[in-house]
Motif scaffolding. Structure first.
Motif, PDB file in Angstrom:
ATOM      1  N   UNK A 168      53.507  33.825  58.136  1.00  0.00           N
ATOM      2  CA  UNK A 168      52.900  32.807  57.337  1.00  0.00           C
ATOM      3  C   UNK A 168      51.729  33.354  56.525  1.00  0.00           C
ATOM      4  N   UNK A 169      51.923  34.473  55.916  1.00  0.00           N
ATOM      5  CA  UNK A 169      50.849  35.032  55.100  1.00  0.00           C
ATOM      6  C   UNK A 169      50.971  34.533  53.661  1.00  0.00           C
ATOM      7  N   UNK A 170      49.820  34.353  53.055  1.00  0.00           N
ATOM      8  CA  UNK A 170      49.806  33.911  51.661  1.00  0.00           C
ATOM      9  C   UNK A 170      50.036  35.090  50.755  1.00  0.00           C
ATOM     10  N   UNK A 171      50.675  34.832  49.642  1.00  0.00           N
ATOM     11  CA  UNK A 171      50.843  35.889  48.654  1.00  0.00           C
ATOM     12  C   UNK A 171      49.484  36.186  48.018  1.00  0.00           C
ATOM     13  N   UNK A 172      49.189  37.453  47.832  1.00  0.00           N
ATOM     14  CA  UNK A 172      47.896  37.820  47.269  1.00  0.00           C
ATOM     15  C   UNK A 172      47.937  37.879  45.741  1.00  0.00           C
ATOM     16  N   UNK A 173      49.109  37.718  45.161  1.00  0.00           N
ATOM     17  CA  UNK A 173      49.192  37.757  43.700  1.00  0.00           C
ATOM     18  C   UNK A 173      48.779  36.418  43.120  1.00  0.00           C
ATOM     19  N   UNK A 174      48.255  36.467  41.928  1.00  0.00           N
ATOM     20  CA  UNK A 174      47.814  35.244  41.262  1.00  0.00           C
ATOM     21  C   UNK A 174      48.963  34.640  40.470  1.00  0.00           C
ATOM     22  N   UNK A 175      48.978  33.338  40.428  1.00  0.00           N
ATOM     23  CA  UNK A 175      49.997  32.641  39.658  1.00  0.00           C
ATOM     24  C   UNK A 175      49.604  32.639  38.183  1.00  0.00           C
ATOM     25  N   UNK A 176      50.539  32.324  37.293  1.00  0.00           N
ATOM     26  CA  UNK A 176      50.184  32.244  35.866  1.00  0.00           C
ATOM     27  C   UNK A 176      49.081  31.225  35.587  1.00  0.00           C
ATOM     28  N   UNK A 177      49.052  30.123  36.321  1.00  0.00           N
ATOM     29  CA  UNK A 177      47.990  29.129  36.122  1.00  0.00           C
ATOM     30  C   UNK A 177      46.636  29.703  36.524  1.00  0.00           C
ATOM     31  N   UNK A 178      46.609  30.499  37.599  1.00  0.00           N
ATOM     32  CA  UNK A 178      45.358  31.134  38.022  1.00  0.00           C
ATOM     33  C   UNK A 178      44.854  32.094  36.954  1.00  0.00           C
ATOM     34  N   UNK A 179      45.762  32.880  36.408  1.00  0.00           N
ATOM     35  CA  UNK A 179      45.373  33.828  35.362  1.00  0.00           C
ATOM     36  C   UNK A 179      44.902  33.100  34.109  1.00  0.00           C
ATOM     37  N   UNK A 180      45.542  31.985  33.785  1.00  0.00           N
ATOM     38  CA  UNK A 180      45.155  31.202  32.604  1.00  0.00           C
ATOM     39  C   UNK A 180      43.752  30.613  32.767  1.00  0.00           C
ATOM     40  N   UNK A 181      43.444  30.096  33.940  1.00  0.00           N
ATOM     41  CA  UNK A 181      42.113  29.547  34.176  1.00  0.00           C
ATOM     42  C   UNK A 181      41.062  30.647  34.166  1.00  0.00           C
ATOM     43  N   UNK A 182      41.384  31.796  34.725  1.00  0.00           N
ATOM     44  CA  UNK A 182      40.453  32.927  34.706  1.00  0.00           C
ATOM     45  C   UNK A 182      40.188  33.377  33.272  1.00  0.00           C
ATOM     46  N   UNK A 183      41.258  33.436  32.468  1.00  0.00           N
ATOM     47  CA  UNK A 183      41.121  33.834  31.067  1.00  0.00           C
ATOM     48  C   UNK A 183      40.288  32.825  30.289  1.00  0.00           C
TER      49      UNK A 183
ATOM     50  N   UNK B 212      34.758  25.488  40.520  1.00  0.00           N
ATOM     51  CA  UNK B 212      35.695  24.440  40.940  1.00  0.00           C
ATOM     52  C   UNK B 212      37.089  24.982  41.141  1.00  0.00           C
ATOM     53  N   UNK B 213      37.547  25.817  40.245  1.00  0.00           N
ATOM     54  CA  UNK B 213      38.924  26.298  40.314  1.00  0.00           C
ATOM     55  C   UNK B 213      38.925  27.671  40.961  1.00  0.00           C
ATOM     56  N   UNK B 214      38.938  27.681  42.260  1.00  0.00           N
ATOM     57  CA  UNK B 214      39.002  28.932  43.016  1.00  0.00           C
ATOM     58  C   UNK B 214      40.405  29.094  43.589  1.00  0.00           C
ATOM     59  N   UNK B 215      41.179  30.054  43.121  1.00  0.00           N
ATOM     60  CA  UNK B 215      42.531  30.245  43.696  1.00  0.00           C
ATOM     61  C   UNK B 215      42.464  30.863  45.085  1.00  0.00           C
TER      62      UNK B 215
END
Length: 60
Positions: free
Chosen positions: A1-16, A57-60
């Motif tokens: 039950x480990x979480x994927x460490x890669x960021x989703x496209x939405x995470x990258x979009x918010x970071x950008x 607020x938006x912390x992945x």
């Protein structure tokens, strides 16, 4: 039950978006200081505030 460490496209979009707001704030604040325009300094400050709020607020 480990979480994927890669960021989703939405995470990258918010970071950008957060980085873009912070990058836009720098020249606006500099222009406000050079031209002694308080409204430009205010706009730059609000851009920095928006970037910080997105990061908080938006912390992945």
């Amino acid at each position: 039950m480990s979480r994927k460490s890669t960021r989703t496209p939405a995470d990258r979009r918010m970071r950008r978006m957060s980085l873009s707001l912070a990058a836009a704030a720098l020249p606006v604040c500099l222009l406000g200081g050079v031209f002694d325009a308080m409204w430009l300094l205010g706009v730059g400050a609000w851009l920095v505030i928006a970037a910080a709020l997105i990061e908080l607020v938006y912390r992945p």
